[in-house]
Design a protein around this motif. Structure first.
Motif, PDB file in Angstrom:
ATOM      1  N   GLU A 205      38.873  48.570  33.471  1.00 16.06           N
ATOM      2  CA  GLU A 205      38.931  47.148  33.796  1.00 16.06           C
ATOM      3  C   GLU A 205      40.209  46.815  34.550  1.00 16.06           C
ATOM      4  O   GLU A 205      40.195  46.047  35.519  1.00 16.06           O
ATOM      5  CB  GLU A 205      38.856  46.320  32.498  1.00 16.06           C
ATOM      6  N   ALA A 206      41.331  47.399  34.117  1.00 17.18           N
ATOM      7  CA  ALA A 206      42.603  47.155  34.786  1.00 17.18           C
ATOM      8  C   ALA A 206      42.581  47.675  36.224  1.00 17.18           C
ATOM      9  O   ALA A 206      43.094  47.025  37.146  1.00 17.18           O
ATOM     10  CB  ALA A 206      43.736  47.803  33.996  1.00 17.18           C
ATOM     11  N   ARG A 208      39.923  48.037  38.157  1.00 14.57           N
ATOM     12  CA  ARG A 208      39.049  47.183  38.952  1.00 14.57           C
ATOM     13  C   ARG A 208      39.756  45.891  39.358  1.00 14.57           C
ATOM     14  O   ARG A 208      39.657  45.431  40.490  1.00 14.57           O
ATOM     15  CB  ARG A 208      37.766  46.868  38.163  1.00 14.57           C
ATOM     16  N   GLU A 209      40.500  45.331  38.397  1.00 16.67           N
ATOM     17  CA  GLU A 209      41.238  44.099  38.678  1.00 16.67           C
ATOM     18  C   GLU A 209      42.309  44.340  39.738  1.00 16.67           C
ATOM     19  O   GLU A 209      42.500  43.537  40.660  1.00 16.67           O
ATOM     20  CB  GLU A 209      41.867  43.568  37.390  1.00 16.67           C
ATOM     21  N   PHE A 210      43.019  45.465  39.609  1.00 14.23           N
ATOM     22  CA  PHE A 210      44.062  45.820  40.576  1.00 14.23           C
ATOM     23  C   PHE A 210      43.465  46.008  41.972  1.00 14.23           C
ATOM     24  O   PHE A 210      44.006  45.530  42.977  1.00 14.23           O
ATOM     25  CB  PHE A 210      44.776  47.098  40.120  1.00 14.23           C
ATOM     26  N   ALA A 212      40.719  44.737  43.153  1.00 14.88           N
ATOM     27  CA  ALA A 212      40.247  43.455  43.674  1.00 14.88           C
ATOM     28  C   ALA A 212      41.398  42.653  44.267  1.00 14.88           C
ATOM     29  O   ALA A 212      41.281  42.057  45.340  1.00 14.88           O
ATOM     30  CB  ALA A 212      39.555  42.673  42.565  1.00 14.88           C
ATOM     31  N   LYS A 213      42.545  42.633  43.582  1.00 13.07           N
ATOM     32  CA  LYS A 213      43.708  41.906  44.069  1.00 13.07           C
ATOM     33  C   LYS A 213      44.228  42.529  45.361  1.00 13.07           C
ATOM     34  O   LYS A 213      44.624  41.822  46.297  1.00 13.07           O
ATOM     35  CB  LYS A 213      44.806  41.899  43.009  1.00 13.07           C
TER      36      LYS A 213
END
Length: 244
Positions: A205-206, A208-210, A212-213
């Protein structure tokens, strides 16, 4: 045979985690009344006849009656359930047949295992004593057949050990095939797997978030309308181009 300290009788059965747990401690001989503090084939049958779950027998016994021991052995061999015998103290003499009757035999750390020739008391003339001797030889052959099937050891080796009244450590019992393994402390593997899965999920999850940013920061947005430059802005740009 060396004198062995008497083991207090215990016979309990319960259900744990979907498995039938039968605890047996004491001497093996035929019971003649319900309160008789001994282990025999009828006690085992009463506890396990209707059981369809996996069975664990926790055993601590000096042995006793060879015929009762062999009857229990054959009962366990013919039982439909998967049966594990755990030696919790000692398995000696006829108690070793119970171990041999299991689908899996486990020695706990520090436990012992002992085999010996059949023995009996005899009185009478030569003919009577010879009858007893003949019977003992047949019984020894029966015992050897059980041990051979369980261990794969050669008959001559088993005869030698039985004559010696051979004692085995837990490690030796496994080494020579009388048991299958030494019990180790069970770890909660299920919890370990859950924790690992949770960590993997959090990391994914981390990431994927990274990602995306990072994608957002690298994307150049095209404005729908281009703002017109003011005269002041044009004048300033012209000066910069001319190097003023």
């Amino acid at each position: 045979m060396p004198k062995i300290k008497n083991i207090p009788f215990q016979a309990t059965n319960q259900l744990e985690n979907g498995k039938k747990i039968l605890t047996l401690s004491g001497n093996i001989r035929k019971r003649y009344y319900s309160e008789d503090k001994s282990i025999d084939a009828s006690l085992i049958k009463d506890a396990l006849d209707d059981v369809t779950d996996d069975i664990i027998i926790r055993l601590n016994s000096n042995g006793g009656d060879v015929f009762q021991g062999i009857e229990i052995y054959n009962y366990l061999k013919n039982h439909a359930s998967n049966i594990t015998v755990e030696v919790t103290g000692v398995a000696a003499s006829a108690a070793t047949f119970i171990v041999a009757g299991a689908d899996k035999a486990i020695m706990n750390t520090g436990t012992t295992f002992m085999i010996h020739e059949a023995s009996s008391f005899a009185w009478g003339n030569k003919a009577e004593l010879q009858k007893v001797l003949n019977a003992l030889e047949v019984i020894d052959d029966s015992i050897i057949a059980i041990y051979t099937k369980k261990t794969g050891q050669q008959k001559d080796q088993l005869i030698t050990w039985m004559k010696e009244e051979k004692w085995f450590t837990a490690e030796e019992a496994v080494k020579y095939g009388f048991a299958d393994e030494i019990k180790e402390k069970q770890k909660n593997v299920e919890n370990q797997i859950d924790i690992a899965a949770l960590i993997n999920h959090s990391v994914a999850e981390a990431m994927r978030e990274f990602a995306a940013k990072a994608q957002v920061s690298n994307t150049v947005e095209t404005p729908k309308e281009t703002k017109k430059e003011t005269p002041k802005q044009k004048s300033l740009l012209n000066k910069l181009r001319k190097g003023e």
